[in-house]
Design an enzyme around this catalytic site. Structure first.
Site, PDB file in Angstrom:
ATOM      1  N   GLY A 148      93.434 -87.921  30.802  1.00  0.00           N
ATOM      2  CA  GLY A 148      94.065 -86.693  30.064  1.00  0.00           C
ATOM      3  C   GLY A 148      95.408 -87.413  29.736  1.00  0.00           C
ATOM      4  O   GLY A 148      95.983 -87.193  28.676  1.00  0.00           O
ATOM      5  N   THR A 165      94.265 -92.825  38.494  1.00  0.00           N
ATOM      6  CA  THR A 165      93.258 -91.825  38.848  1.00  0.00           C
ATOM      7  C   THR A 165      92.393 -92.006  39.718  1.00  0.00           C
ATOM      8  O   THR A 165      91.736 -92.999  39.868  1.00  0.00           O
ATOM      9  CB  THR A 165      92.492 -91.447  37.542  1.00  0.00           C
ATOM     10  OG1 THR A 165      91.710 -90.332  37.786  1.00  0.00           O
ATOM     11  CG2 THR A 165      92.021 -92.410  36.712  1.00  0.00           C
ATOM     12  N   ASP A 224      89.650 -90.597  39.862  1.00  0.00           N
ATOM     13  CA  ASP A 224      88.220 -90.556  39.088  1.00  0.00           C
ATOM     14  C   ASP A 224      87.739 -92.058  38.724  1.00  0.00           C
ATOM     15  O   ASP A 224      86.685 -92.387  38.562  1.00  0.00           O
ATOM     16  CB  ASP A 224      88.037 -89.546  37.763  1.00  0.00           C
ATOM     17  CG  ASP A 224      88.610 -88.301  38.368  1.00  0.00           C
ATOM     18  OD1 ASP A 224      88.536 -87.960  39.443  1.00  0.00           O
ATOM     19  OD2 ASP A 224      89.202 -87.489  37.453  1.00  0.00           O
ATOM     20  N   ARG A 262      71.725 -83.769  62.441  1.00  0.00           N
ATOM     21  CA  ARG A 262      71.614 -82.728  61.203  1.00  0.00           C
ATOM     22  C   ARG A 262      71.906 -83.554  59.673  1.00  0.00           C
ATOM     23  O   ARG A 262      72.034 -84.807  59.803  1.00  0.00           O
ATOM     24  CB  ARG A 262      72.826 -81.952  61.242  1.00  0.00           C
ATOM     25  CG  ARG A 262      72.889 -80.799  62.132  1.00  0.00           C
ATOM     26  CD  ARG A 262      74.034 -79.715  61.977  1.00  0.00           C
ATOM     27  NE  ARG A 262      73.725 -78.739  62.748  1.00  0.00           N
ATOM     28  CZ  ARG A 262      75.072 -78.000  63.161  1.00  0.00           C
ATOM     29  NH1 ARG A 262      75.754 -78.554  63.018  1.00  0.00           N
ATOM     30  NH2 ARG A 262      74.704 -76.979  64.054  1.00  0.00           N
ATOM     31  N   LYS A 277      63.546 -90.069  62.085  1.00  0.00           N
ATOM     32  CA  LYS A 277      64.907 -90.029  61.563  1.00  0.00           C
ATOM     33  C   LYS A 277      65.404 -88.856  61.642  1.00  0.00           C
ATOM     34  O   LYS A 277      64.867 -87.850  60.862  1.00  0.00           O
ATOM     35  CB  LYS A 277      64.937 -90.686  60.146  1.00  0.00           C
ATOM     36  CG  LYS A 277      65.998 -90.745  59.649  1.00  0.00           C
ATOM     37  CD  LYS A 277      66.329 -91.462  58.527  1.00  0.00           C
ATOM     38  CE  LYS A 277      67.633 -91.740  57.723  1.00  0.00           C
ATOM     39  NZ  LYS A 277      68.902 -92.236  58.523  1.00  0.00           N
TER      40      LYS A 277
HETATM   41  O1  F6P Z   1      91.342 -85.918  37.798  1.00  0.00           O
HETATM   42  C1  F6P Z   1      91.569 -85.768  39.336  1.00  0.00           C
HETATM   43  C2  F6P Z   1      90.930 -84.752  39.813  1.00  0.00           C
HETATM   44  O2  F6P Z   1      91.138 -84.452  41.178  1.00  0.00           O
HETATM   45  C3  F6P Z   1      89.342 -84.710  39.472  1.00  0.00           C
HETATM   46  O3  F6P Z   1      88.734 -85.447  40.301  1.00  0.00           O
HETATM   47  C4  F6P Z   1      89.489 -83.384  39.884  1.00  0.00           C
HETATM   48  O4  F6P Z   1      88.039 -82.899  39.158  1.00  0.00           O
HETATM   49  C5  F6P Z   1      90.450 -82.621  39.250  1.00  0.00           C
HETATM   50  O5  F6P Z   1      91.452 -83.727  39.082  1.00  0.00           O
HETATM   51  C6  F6P Z   1      90.945 -81.527  39.982  1.00  0.00           C
HETATM   52  O6  F6P Z   1      91.995 -80.703  39.148  1.00  0.00           O
HETATM   53  P1  F6P Z   1      92.899 -79.782  39.819  1.00  0.00           P
HETATM   54  O7  F6P Z   1      93.766 -80.453  40.716  1.00  0.00           O
HETATM   55  O8  F6P Z   1      93.876 -79.404  38.518  1.00  0.00           O
HETATM   56  O9  F6P Z   1      92.275 -78.604  40.338  1.00  0.00           O
END
Ligand code: F6P
Length: 317
Positions: A102, A124, A126, A161, A212
């Site tokens: 973004g 990031t 992600d 678990r 398991k």
């Molecule tokens: O882009 C980083 C991230 O942490 C994503 O992994 C997650 O979906 C999003 O931002 C969460 O966004 P916010 O902090 O706005 O809830």
């Protein structure tokens, strides 16, 4: 060029990147203005001067000293005009944008539509910046999530678990796959691969019949909700399940050495690139050498080949 601005999102290594930008810039006689709260601060002209001293003692801190916010306003024509006016009023001749998809989309817009010189730095958890193998922040997030999974394993093993652990990553399965492989988990559900709850449940039932007793399944947030996966397994197998949604702990924390090193190299290179007239590009490391990717490419959806990692996980689990 005399004055540049810096805009950030938050994740591990961003403060180290701010430090690298400010100290490189000041070594070249450039002034740096930090933009508070990302594009929201750009719209409202909320800037703070940053010098060598103001970035002391931040290399080991998570988050961003410049604070961070999501900004809908910036993606309107009015918001963009306000941002441009603020940039001009402050005499900012170039911007460095440190963030994920973004943030880099905003950077491309400023450079492409308005001709503002902008250089991006991928940061990031992600790890979804196209053309970039590893973004700043991803390694810290993997390690934070891995620490949590190791702790959950203690309980999973002791109580015999099944745990379903949901990790972040938006529409990218990178974080989930790394955590699952490094954590020795039995299964991973990621957006890049189709999954079959019946087959997964059958495998658990068959394993359980052979003795398991514990499983850890990692679910990427872009795939499914941990509670739905856990409910389906319980229903199909009759076995007890527990869930853990790791959430924002993954975005914070002390940055790893990997993230600090990338932050140093990429932050430094971003300033050099801007000073040399580069724009609308994202800095990146390939074979530990700096390379540039057009921002237009960097913001395209990233496709990652996950087959080999998934196969390895299944062989080893
Ligand atoms: O882009 C980083 C991230 O942490 C994503 O992994 C997650 O979906 C999003 O931002 C969460 O966004 P916010 O902090 O706005 O809830």
């Amino acid at each position: 060029m005399k004055r540049i601005g810096i805009i950030t999102r938050d994740c591990g290594g961003v403060n180290a990147a701010i430090r690298a930008v400010v100290r490189t810039a000041s070594g070249r006689g450039l002034e740096v203005l930090g933009v508070m709260r990302g594009y929201e601060g750009l719209i409202h002209g909320d800037f703070v001067p940053l010098d060598r001293r103001s970035v002391s003692g931040i290399i080991n801190l998570g988050g961003t000293i410049l604070k961070s916010a999501r900004s809908d306003g910036f993606f309107t024509d009015e918001g963009q005009q306000m941002a441009l006016a603020a940039v001009r009023a402050k005499g900012i001749e170039g911007l460095i944008v440190i963030g994920g998809n973004g943030s880099l989309a905003g950077a491309h817009l400023l450079a492409d539509r308005y001709g503002v010189p902008v250089v991006g730095v991928p940061a990031t958890i992600d790890n979804d910046v196209n053309g970039v193998d590893l973004s700043i922040g991803a390694d810290t997030a993997v390690n934070v999530a891995l620490d949590a999974v190791d702790k959950i394993r203690d309980t999973a093993t002791s109580l015999e678990r099944i745990f379903v652990v949901e990790v972040m990553g938006r529409s990218c399965g990178y974080l989930a796959m790394q955590v699952a492989l490094a954590g020795g988990c039995e299964e991973v559900l990621i957006p890049e691969r189709a999954f079959d709850m019946t087959a997964i449940s059958n495998e658990i039932r068959a394993g359980n019949a052979q003795g398991k007793a514990s499983w850890i399944l990692i679910v990427a947030e872009g795939t499914a909700k941990a509670e739905d996966v856990a409910a389906a397994i319980s229903l199909n197998t009759g076995l007890e399940t527990r869930i853990a949604v790791l959430g924002h702990i993954q975005r914070g924390g002390r940055p790893t050495a990997v993230d600090r090193l990338m932050a140093a190299k990429l932050g430094h290179r971003a300033v050099l690139t801007l000073a040399e007239g580069g724009s609308d590009v994202c800095v990146n490391l390939k074979d530990n050498k700096p390379v540039l990717i057009p921002l237009e490419t960097a913001i395209q959806p990233k496709t990652t080949e996950t087959g080999a990692d998934y196969d390895l996980l299944k062989v080893l689990s």
